[in-house]
Design a protein around this motif. Structure first.
Motif, short mmCIF file in Angstrom:
data_model
loop_
_atom_site.label_atom_id
_atom_site.label_comp_id
_atom_site.label_asym_id
_atom_site.label_seq_id
_atom_site.Cartn_x
_atom_site.Cartn_y
_atom_site.Cartn_z
N UNK A 35 -63.34 -104.32 -93.00
CA UNK A 35 -62.23 -105.10 -92.46
C UNK A 35 -60.95 -104.27 -92.54
N UNK A 36 -60.08 -104.48 -91.56
CA UNK A 36 -58.77 -103.83 -91.56
C UNK A 36 -57.71 -104.92 -91.45
N UNK A 37 -56.95 -105.11 -92.53
CA UNK A 37 -55.89 -106.12 -92.55
C UNK A 37 -54.55 -105.40 -92.33
N UNK A 38 -53.86 -105.77 -91.28
CA UNK A 38 -52.59 -105.11 -90.97
C UNK A 38 -51.46 -106.14 -90.92
N UNK A 39 -50.27 -105.67 -91.20
CA UNK A 39 -49.09 -106.52 -91.14
C UNK A 39 -47.90 -105.78 -91.67
N UNK A 40 -46.70 -106.20 -91.30
CA UNK A 40 -45.48 -105.53 -91.76
C UNK A 40 -45.32 -105.65 -93.27
N UNK A 41 -44.50 -104.78 -93.88
CA UNK A 41 -44.27 -104.87 -95.33
C UNK A 41 -43.83 -106.27 -95.73
N UNK A 42 -44.43 -106.79 -96.80
CA UNK A 42 -44.09 -108.11 -97.27
C UNK A 42 -44.88 -109.23 -96.65
N UNK A 43 -45.75 -108.92 -95.69
CA UNK A 43 -46.54 -109.97 -95.04
C UNK A 43 -47.67 -110.47 -95.93
N UNK A 145 -68.65 -104.53 -99.20
CA UNK A 145 -67.63 -104.91 -98.23
C UNK A 145 -66.38 -104.07 -98.50
N UNK A 146 -65.87 -103.43 -97.43
CA UNK A 146 -64.63 -102.65 -97.52
C UNK A 146 -63.48 -103.46 -96.92
N UNK A 147 -62.38 -103.55 -97.65
CA UNK A 147 -61.18 -104.21 -97.16
C UNK A 147 -60.05 -103.18 -97.16
N UNK A 148 -59.63 -102.76 -95.97
CA UNK A 148 -58.58 -101.75 -95.82
C UNK A 148 -57.28 -102.42 -95.41
N UNK A 149 -56.19 -102.01 -96.00
CA UNK A 149 -54.87 -102.60 -95.71
C UNK A 149 -53.94 -101.52 -95.19
N UNK A 164 -63.96 -100.93 -88.21
CA UNK A 164 -63.58 -102.09 -89.00
C UNK A 164 -63.15 -103.25 -88.10
N UNK A 165 -63.32 -104.45 -88.58
CA UNK A 165 -62.87 -105.64 -87.86
C UNK A 165 -61.40 -105.89 -88.21
N UNK A 166 -60.58 -106.03 -87.20
CA UNK A 166 -59.14 -106.11 -87.40
C UNK A 166 -58.69 -107.56 -87.58
N UNK A 167 -57.86 -107.79 -88.62
CA UNK A 167 -57.23 -109.09 -88.85
C UNK A 167 -55.73 -108.85 -88.99
N UNK A 168 -54.94 -109.25 -87.99
CA UNK A 168 -53.48 -109.03 -88.08
C UNK A 168 -52.79 -110.12 -88.88
N UNK A 169 -51.81 -109.72 -89.66
CA UNK A 169 -50.94 -110.65 -90.36
C UNK A 169 -49.54 -110.56 -89.77
N UNK A 170 -48.76 -111.61 -89.89
CA UNK A 170 -47.43 -111.66 -89.31
C UNK A 170 -46.38 -111.83 -90.41
#
Length: 388
Positions: A35-43, A145-149, A164-170
């Motif tokens: 998994x790839x969890x992305x989002x701006x700093x502080x998200x 399970x790999x969790x990448x941030x 990786x499966x992408x999960x965007x954070x806001x």
């Protein structure tokens, strides 16, 4: 109570991860091993990753991430036997950092069904370490399970992100961050609202502003910088003060940790209690000290970058007033100062200042000497000369 309670303002991401944890529990389709969890700093990237790891480790047969069982509590605390949390103090994640993670990924879980490896700052993987990690992420053991941030998808190596499966954070709403500070940390609601707004919904910074008066004072001094700088002398002095404050804060936050790490190393090498470092262990101690210096420099850069983000927010407020935009000010506690700055310049000048701040951030990220980068910025903040 739930493991997702601290993942504020991220309802779409929580739904995706909860469905995946449910599929993992039931053995149905919908679970992915990278998994790839992305989002701006502080998200809350790392917070969401830990919550997902806890949901996978949950021992309650009637819940997915109950937050009460031993599996949930130890996973959230970073002490679960099957959950590995990795972060780096270096500019890049090195091959020597990745190899132990790969070895860990090959081992079967010891107490639960899944072995979970959380890699914060996956954007710091370089070509070497990324290629070493690639095969394990591409073909992981069935129980791993790999969790990448990372801040954004494009910040991660293409070979890694494509597996990786992408999960965007806001960016979460300021109201949600304030509610979290009140509920979790017992912060006064008025202070929580101020801190959430001033931190621009960055959860970690908001908590720090709400609980640390010194942090609030330092932020206020940073925001006064544009008004203090009237000439070259003012710019040089102000830049030096800002860099010194950042260095002092970085040193204060690491000095105790540095001493503890050195004592632990000397004890492990059988050299504790010696008045001087024995020659046989000097190389290891010297390497530790170099790593600690790099960590202190990175922390100083992080402190300066936070200060520059605050400056950008102030200039944004000035521009809002200059353009008459119907938008709430980030720094509503400085309305008088913002209006004074707005009346003393033009929107074009404010944009030029904001560009100078962003350039300083880029220079710091490129390892330009902090004092040189901040001095150049301070000179750019001087008021424009006007012809009579």
């Amino acid at each position: 109570m739930s493991v997702w309670d601290d993942v504020v303002g991220q309802e779409p991401a929580v739904r995706v991860l909860t469905r995946a944890a449910t599929a993992a529990r039931r053995g149905t389709t919908g679970m992915t091993h990278a998994w790839l969890l992305t989002g701006p700093p502080g998200s809350g990237r790392s917070t969401a990753a830990r919550a997902f790891a806890a949901a996978l480790a949950c021992e309650d047969p009637a819940a997915i991430g109950c937050g009460r069982c031993s599996g949930c509590r130890t996973a959230l605390a970073g002490s679960h036997a099957d959950v590995t949390l990795f972060t780096t103090e270096h500019t890049w994640i090195r091959r020597v950092d990745v190899e132990p993670l790969i070895a860990t990924a090959q081992r079967r879980p010891s107490v639960g069904r899944w072995r979970v490896i959380v890699v914060e700052d996956a954007d710091r993987l370089n070509e070497t370490s990324g290629n070493v990690l690639l095969k394990t992420i591409e073909e992981p053991p069935p129980q791993t399970v790999w969790l990448l941030c990372a801040p954004a998808v494009d910040d991660v190596l293409p070979t890694i992100r494509s597996r990786a499966r992408h999960v965007p954070l806001r960016i979460p709403p300021a109201e949600a961050v304030a509610e979290l500070l009140v509920r979790r940390d017992g912060v006064d609601p008025v202070m929580a609202a101020f801190a959430a707004r001033a931190a621009q919904s960055h959860v970690g910074l908001a908590r720090r502003l709400a609980r640390d008066e010194g942090a609030r004072i330092r932020r206020r001094e940073v925001l006064r910088l544009p008004q203090r700088v009237r000439g070259v002398g003012d710019a040089v002095i102000a830049a030096g003060e800002l860099v010194d404050i950042a260095a002092e804060e970085a040193g204060a936050s690491t000095v105790e940790r540095d001493a503890r790490e050195k004592a632990e190393l000397l004890r492990a090498l059988g050299a504790d209690g010696s008045a001087t470092v024995p020659p046989a262990v000097r190389a290891q101690v010297r390497q530790l000290e170099e790593d600690q210096k790099r960590r202190a420099r990175r922390h100083q850069t992080d402190v300066l970058d936070r200060a520059l983000v605050d400056l950008l927010a102030l200039l944004r407020d000035v521009l809002v007033v200059q353009l008459g935009a119907p938008v709430e000010l980030v720094n509503s506690d400085m309305t008088t100062e913002v209006r004074t700055m707005a009346g003393a310049g033009t929107p074009e000048e404010t944009l030029a200042r904001a560009e100078a701040v962003q350039l300083a951030r880029e220079r710091l990220a490129q390892n330009v000497a902090p004092l040189l980068a901040i001095e150049a910025l301070a000179l750019s903040l001087r008021p424009a000369r006007r012809d009579d």
